[in-house]
Design an enzyme around this catalytic site. Structure first.
Site, mmCIF file in Angstrom:
data_model
loop_
_atom_site.group_PDB
_atom_site.id
_atom_site.type_symbol
_atom_site.label_atom_id
_atom_site.label_comp_id
_atom_site.label_asym_id
_atom_site.label_seq_id
_atom_site.Cartn_x
_atom_site.Cartn_y
_atom_site.Cartn_z
ATOM 1 C CE LYS A 91 47.068 39.415 39.979
ATOM 2 N NZ LYS A 91 47.266 38.594 40.764
ATOM 3 C CD GLU A 113 41.536 34.347 41.721
ATOM 4 O OE1 GLU A 113 41.104 33.338 40.680
ATOM 5 O OE2 GLU A 113 42.634 34.290 41.468
ATOM 6 C CB SER A 380 52.801 44.172 40.036
ATOM 7 O OG SER A 380 52.196 44.322 41.223
HETATM 8 C C1 LIG Z 1 48.974 45.161 39.917
HETATM 9 C C2 LIG Z 1 48.879 43.884 40.732
HETATM 10 N N1 LIG Z 1 49.651 43.910 41.980
HETATM 11 C C3 LIG Z 1 50.183 42.401 42.484
HETATM 12 C C4 LIG Z 1 48.964 42.234 42.701
HETATM 13 C C5 LIG Z 1 48.543 40.897 43.502
HETATM 14 O O1 LIG Z 1 49.148 39.270 43.356
HETATM 15 P P1 LIG Z 1 50.498 39.376 43.130
HETATM 16 O O2 LIG Z 1 50.948 38.686 44.913
HETATM 17 O O3 LIG Z 1 49.235 37.265 43.171
HETATM 18 O O4 LIG Z 1 50.840 39.577 42.704
HETATM 19 C C6 LIG Z 1 47.184 42.380 41.854
HETATM 20 C C7 LIG Z 1 46.143 41.300 42.261
HETATM 21 O O5 LIG Z 1 45.240 41.705 42.126
HETATM 22 C C8 LIG Z 1 47.852 43.241 41.560
HETATM 23 O O6 LIG Z 1 46.832 43.731 40.069
#
Ligand SMILES: Cc1ncc(COP(=O)(O)O)c(C=O)c1O
Lengths: 400, 263
Positions: A91, A113, A380
């Site tokens: 993020k 958000e 992520s």
């Molecule tokens: C660690 C992590 N991965 C994935 C996501 C999913 O979001 P996005 O599909 O935008 O990557 C989030 C959302 O809060 C997240 O915190």
């Protein structure tokens, strides 16, 4: 530069657009203009690059997960370690970009958000760094299940608003943030946290998240002398996935897989698997796929993961799915929790429950592939925020 | 029955437009409220189709949408309600909802249904000028009006927006969401003036208007719109609301007598 699949401004095939109230349209257009001005501005890019390297700890590692690969007995698994970024998730890549843009536009107040709280934490962090104020909107249910991140945001000086309307999760937090923006437009920048919403947000979020695949592509070529066969990423709104995909889209031999949250199963109503179960609709500023009733009422959705618990998906994913350039698969709560535990024990990595959905699909896929093949899993985020909730899910009582 | 046209009922100004969510708190009473508004002198009635995520609305109308959903609101039920109302009144009707329920129903099917029920216009707060082309083409084909909204932010966009105006131009008098407001800004006077430079389509001011004493200050516009104030009457006492709505609409209409239309 990322491969772009945009055809007319803000549209990916039939998906995308700018479906926001007239009250917000000038503000949305102002963001689009500023983004168009700065995206190729050498000073802006240099400033952002410096922040990514010196502050956010980029580039993130591409790590060969040898234990997992051996245990699963198939393809080699490489983890793109977005969990090692400052604030613990992908993020921050997007937030630093948007906050810098906000600064260029002379905005002093950031609103955002958040679902899992990672985007809220990143926004609160950028506000602290840039000397701006931050107000974060979070569903009451997510406040309850991501308490650690709520406290982190407060520590960083942000104000957290509990959203108690609707289903009290991410979708409702997005509604509340748009509403706040309509009340206070002049000094406020809405830092949208995923590749969703009205143009230019999906394109802008992709632009800032593309650093993931830009690095990963070069790292694969350097470390393994070739590209991965498969790239896997979890999909909430789709920001980490579009960032992980973008520089591989033109490489047709690379299979792109987005992993949706199936919750308790795609045959139940307690699911958030938008591309698996959804249909075309127009909501949250975009034409895309949504989980909704035959009457166009948005469904309440469910996932153990607050970050994937969203009834829509970014318009470019809807398009990539339609043209079959990417494939989207569901993973249940149970499978994600098993993956969360597996990667912790085999690799010593506590991954976010969102990312664990991607890991879970890799666990299914790897054994069907050959050892000389390679899978990239976009890790992520890190899972510290989820530890208490996973303990609860597994029936373990810990002192929170 | 032969139905009145918005252009005719608002042509002399001093108009009143009322709003209620179809099915709040149930479909029978909801029909009575609409008829009561018409009988009390409302010039146009806006009928809301409840949406799960009414992001342009404040807590009052959000709560009405939830009550209507609990009463089993569907797009077909709303059309059935309108058909029943049409037997009882010739007041011009306008539907207010969000774009998704209309998109899901099918733009063309929706517009043809509106034509069949003599519903003159539709307000879609989340369909800005940039996204109207395909809908407008069909709306023109079915001779239905997409009501254009002009806000305090619209400024340079006003000529392009009002070029598409039919029915009336909705002047959004405040920032934020729907809901009653104690204080109203005076900036909408300039908005109306700007709109009038480009069109003769009547103007109606909404967002926050809830009391008769607020009406005279809007003499520069052709009508005032009250939504949340009527929804509040329904929420407070559904059974007594038919009478309360009648009195409210009469008072709002009468309030124009305290002014001369100096627009
Ligand atoms: C660690 C992590 N991965 C994935 C996501 C999913 O979001 P996005 O599909 O935008 O990557 C989030 C959302 O809060 C997240 O915190």
């Amino acid at each position: 530069m990322a491969t772009t699949t945009t055809q007319k401004a803000g549209y990916y095939g039939q998906y995308g657009g700018q479906f926001v109230p007239e009250l917000l349209m000038p503000a949305v257009n102002a963001v689009a203009e500023a983004f168009a001005t700065y995206r190729d501005d050498p000073d802006f890019k240099a400033e952002l690059q410096a922040l990514l390297v010196d502050y956010a700890n980029r580039p993130s590692l591409l790590y060969h997960a040898k234990n997992m690969s051996a245990e699963l007995g198939g393809a080699q698994i490489y983890l793109k370690r977005e969990d090692l970024n400052h604030t613990g998730a992908h993020k921050i890549n997007n937030v630093l970009g948007q906050a810098l843009l906000a600064k260029k536009m002379g905005k002093q107040r950031l609103i955002a958000e958040t679902g899992a709280g990672q985007h809220g934490v990143a926004t609160a962090t950028a506000a602290a760094l840039f000397g701006m104020s931050a107000e974060i909107f979070m569903g009451q249910e997510d406040i309850d299940r991501q308490a650690l991140n709520v406290y982190r945001m407060t520590l960083l000086g942000a104000k957290v608003h509990a959203v108690q309307t609707g289903t009290q999760v991410l979708k409702d937090a997005v509604n509340a943030t748009f509403q706040d923006w309509t009340k206070r437009i002049d000094d406020t920048f809405y830092v949208l946290g995923s590749a969703v919403g009205p143009h230019p947000f999906p394109e802008m979020v992709k632009y800032f998240q593309s650093v993931i695949s830009e690095e990963a592509r070069a790292q694969f070529l350097q470390q393994t002398k070739r590209l991965p066969d498969v790239v896997i990423a979890a999909v909430g709104g789709g920001s980490n996935a579009i960032g992980a995909f973008s520089h591989f889209i033109a490489d047709e031999a690379v299979t792109l897989i987005g992993v949706e949250a199936a919750g308790k199963g795609i045959q139940t109503t307690q699911t958030a698997a938008t591309l698996t179960n959804g249909s075309d609709g127009i909501f949250h500023g975009m034409k895309s796929k949504f989980l909704q009733s035959a009457d166009g009422q948005i469904d309440p959705v469910y996932s153990i993961s607050a970050g994937l618990d969203y009834p829509g998906i970014g318009p470019e994913h809807a398009y990539l799915s339609e043209i079959k350039r990417a494939k989207y698969v569901p993973i249940t709560d149970d499978e994600a929790v098993a993956a969360f535990e597996f990667i912790a024990k085999t690799e010593g990595i506590i991954a976010a429950i969102e990312s664990s959905h991607a890991v879970a699909y890799a666990m299914k896929l790897a054994p069907t592939m050959r050892p000389e093949q390679q899978i990239m899993v976009n890790l992520s985020g890190r899972g510290d925020k989820d530890v208490a909730a996973i303990a609860r899910y597994s029936g373990v009582t810990i002192h929170e | 029955m032969a139905v009145k046209k918005i252009a005719d009922v608002l042509k002399n100004g001093q108009g009143f437009i009322g709003f209620t969510v179809a099915g709040d708190p149930n479909f029978d009473q909801s029909a009575d409220y609409i008829v009561a508004m018409a009988e009390a002198g409302a010039d146009v009635v806006e009928i809301g189709i409840a949406f799960s995520d009414p992001a342009a609305d404040g807590p009052t109308i959000m709560a009405a949408d939830i009550r209507a959903a609990a009463a089993g609101s569907t797009t077909e039920k709303v059309f059935a309600l309108i058909a029943a109302v049409r037997e009882r009144t010739d007041v011009p009707l306008v539907i207010l909802t969000y774009v998704n329920p209309v998109f899901k129903y099918g733009y063309e099917k929706f517009l043809s249904k509106m034509a069949a029920l003599s519903v003159e216009g539709i307000i879609l707060p989340d369909m800005p000028l940039e996204e109207q082309a395909s809908f407008l083409e069909l709306a023109n084909q079915y001779d239905r009006s997409l009501i254009q909204l002009v806000t305090l932010q619209s400024k340079a966009r006003i000529p392009d927006i009002v070029a598409q105006a039919r029915g009336f131009v909705y002047i959004v008098s405040s920032l934020g969401t729907t809901g009653t407001r104690a204080e109203l800004t005076t900036a909408s006077r300039e908005l109306v003036a700007a709109v009038r430079e480009y069109t003769d389509v009547p103007t109606a001011i909404g967002f926050g208007i809830s009391r008769p004493d607020q009406v005279p200050q809007f003499a520069y516009a052709d009508a005032v719109i009250a939504g949340s104030a009527i929804v509040d009457l329904i929420a407070a006492d559904p059974n007594g609301a038919t009478g309360a709505i009648k009195t409210f609409v009469q008072d709002m209409k009468a309030a124009w007598q305290n002014t001369s239309n100096n627009a």
